[in-house]
Motif scaffolding. Structure first.
Motif, PDB file in Angstrom:
ATOM      1  N   ARG A 110      19.546 -20.841 -79.416  1.00  6.88           N
ATOM      2  CA  ARG A 110      18.551 -20.953 -78.345  1.00  6.88           C
ATOM      3  C   ARG A 110      18.505 -19.703 -77.482  1.00  6.88           C
ATOM      4  O   ARG A 110      17.528 -19.449 -76.793  1.00  6.88           O
ATOM      5  CB  ARG A 110      18.852 -22.187 -77.488  1.00  6.88           C
ATOM      6  CG  ARG A 110      18.544 -23.496 -78.201  1.00  6.88           C
ATOM      7  CD  ARG A 110      18.980 -24.704 -77.404  1.00  6.88           C
ATOM      8  NE  ARG A 110      18.695 -25.937 -78.140  1.00  6.88           N
ATOM      9  CZ  ARG A 110      19.233 -27.117 -77.858  1.00  6.88           C
ATOM     10  NH1 ARG A 110      20.088 -27.228 -76.849  1.00  6.88           N
ATOM     11  NH2 ARG A 110      18.930 -28.179 -78.573  1.00  6.88           N
ATOM     12  N   THR A 113      15.954 -17.713 -79.458  1.00 10.52           N
ATOM     13  CA  THR A 113      14.607 -18.291 -79.459  1.00 10.52           C
ATOM     14  C   THR A 113      14.060 -18.514 -78.056  1.00 10.52           C
ATOM     15  O   THR A 113      12.844 -18.632 -77.875  1.00 10.52           O
ATOM     16  CB  THR A 113      14.606 -19.644 -80.197  1.00 10.52           C
ATOM     17  OG1 THR A 113      15.450 -20.575 -79.487  1.00 10.52           O
ATOM     18  CG2 THR A 113      15.136 -19.485 -81.619  1.00 10.52           C
ATOM     19  N   GLU A 115      14.563 -21.157 -76.420  1.00 11.22           N
ATOM     20  CA  GLU A 115      14.289 -22.589 -76.287  1.00 11.22           C
ATOM     21  C   GLU A 115      15.133 -23.203 -75.175  1.00 11.22           C
ATOM     22  O   GLU A 115      16.344 -23.009 -75.110  1.00 11.22           O
ATOM     23  CB  GLU A 115      14.596 -23.304 -77.609  1.00 11.22           C
ATOM     24  CG  GLU A 115      14.335 -24.801 -77.568  1.00 11.22           C
ATOM     25  CD  GLU A 115      14.831 -25.514 -78.805  1.00 11.22           C
ATOM     26  OE1 GLU A 115      14.604 -26.735 -78.910  1.00 11.22           O
ATOM     27  OE2 GLU A 115      15.453 -24.859 -79.665  1.00 11.22           O
ATOM     28  N   LYS A 116      14.475 -23.943 -74.296  1.00 12.38           N
ATOM     29  CA  LYS A 116      15.155 -24.634 -73.201  1.00 12.38           C
ATOM     30  C   LYS A 116      14.582 -26.046 -73.099  1.00 12.38           C
ATOM     31  O   LYS A 116      13.706 -26.319 -72.278  1.00 12.38           O
ATOM     32  CB  LYS A 116      14.973 -23.871 -71.887  1.00 12.38           C
ATOM     33  CG  LYS A 116      15.643 -22.503 -71.879  1.00 12.38           C
ATOM     34  CD  LYS A 116      15.486 -21.807 -70.536  1.00 12.38           C
ATOM     35  CE  LYS A 116      16.213 -20.468 -70.529  1.00 12.38           C
ATOM     36  NZ  LYS A 116      16.099 -19.784 -69.212  1.00 12.38           N
ATOM     37  N   SER A 128      19.027 -24.632 -71.687  1.00 13.74           N
ATOM     38  CA  SER A 128      19.247 -24.746 -73.130  1.00 13.74           C
ATOM     39  C   SER A 128      20.304 -25.787 -73.462  1.00 13.74           C
ATOM     40  O   SER A 128      20.423 -26.210 -74.607  1.00 13.74           O
ATOM     41  CB  SER A 128      19.673 -23.389 -73.702  1.00 13.74           C
ATOM     42  OG  SER A 128      20.874 -22.939 -73.074  1.00 13.74           O
TER      43      SER A 128
END
Length: 234
Positions: A110, A113, A115-116, A128
């Motif tokens: 993450r 990326t 992403e969270k 994350s």
């Protein structure tokens, strides 16, 4: 349209019928035959039920021979042993980071990326990891579950209490190997390194905040801790 052959017919769940007989009869009738006699849990395999029963009996047959750790689950035991062996079979495809568990690698990915998935419902904060969101929520709730054992100081994070308690005993474990400066915490020592950068040739003049952040993002510390002395690695 010709009538579909019985050989190729399907039942209501989509399973093919062979010569008019339901191929999945066993699947439907024997699903989760094994039931726990202490709760409503049911399993389709006896080994899964046996594993579940250990939650009630607190049986932990897997014992580590190097520490006091024990567990009821074999897979948990395998993961634990990597703490002692140092084995890290899961490797990031985008950097050199390795980890001992698949879940840890997922969290690491993450960082690449961005992403969270864990989002605060009261502000725009996102994280994350679930634990980070839990700690953040204490800002809104005012919860401070960690307390100093010597005074009334309370904090929302355990690390804050640990740092606070060092003030009571005068402990300053973070020491600059170049000049002997001691600090209460790591961030103070790193600030000291920046302040003195360039003043002492060959010491910490190469320390840069952006480099530190990059190393931390990849799970690497920009310093090395040995017997209370920090050596800057940059």
């Amino acid at each position: 349209m010709a009538k579909e052959s019985k050989k190729h017919q399907q039942d209501e769940c989509g399973t093919p019928l062979i010569n008019g007989l339901k191929a999945c009869t066993l699947k439907h009738t024997m699903k989760k035959l094994y039931s726990c006699n202490q709760c409503n849990y049911r399993a389709d395999k006896p080994n899964l039920l046996k594993k579940h029963i250990r939650r009630h009996t607190n049986e932990k047959p897997y014992n580590c021979d190097q520490c006091a750790y024990n567990t009821s689950d074999r897979s948990d035991f395998v993961r634990h042993m990597r703490v002692h062996t140092g084995e890290k079979p899961y490797r990031c495809k985008q950097c050199e980071h390795k980890t001992s568990t698949a879940s840890s690698l997922k969290l690491h990915m993450r960082r690449h990326t961005g992403e969270k998935p864990y989002k605060c419902v009261q502000c725009k904060y996102s994280a994350s990891e679930r634990g980070k969101l839990r700690r953040h929520m204490r800002i809104h709730t005012g919860e401070k579950p960690y307390k100093c054992k010597w005074c009334e100081y309370r904090a929302s994070q355990q690390s804050s209490v640990q740092a606070h308690m060092k003030r009571h005993i005068g402990e300053k474990p973070y020491i600059c190997e170049q000049c002997g400066f001691s600090a209460l915490n790591r961030s103070i020592l790193l600030t000291h390194a920046h302040v003195t950068a360039g003043e002492k040739p060959g010491t910490v003049s190469t320390v840069q905040l952006d480099q530190i952040k990059r190393m931390q993002a990849h799970g690497r510390a920009p310093y090395q801790m040995q017997t209370g002395v920090i050596t800057v690695l940059l």
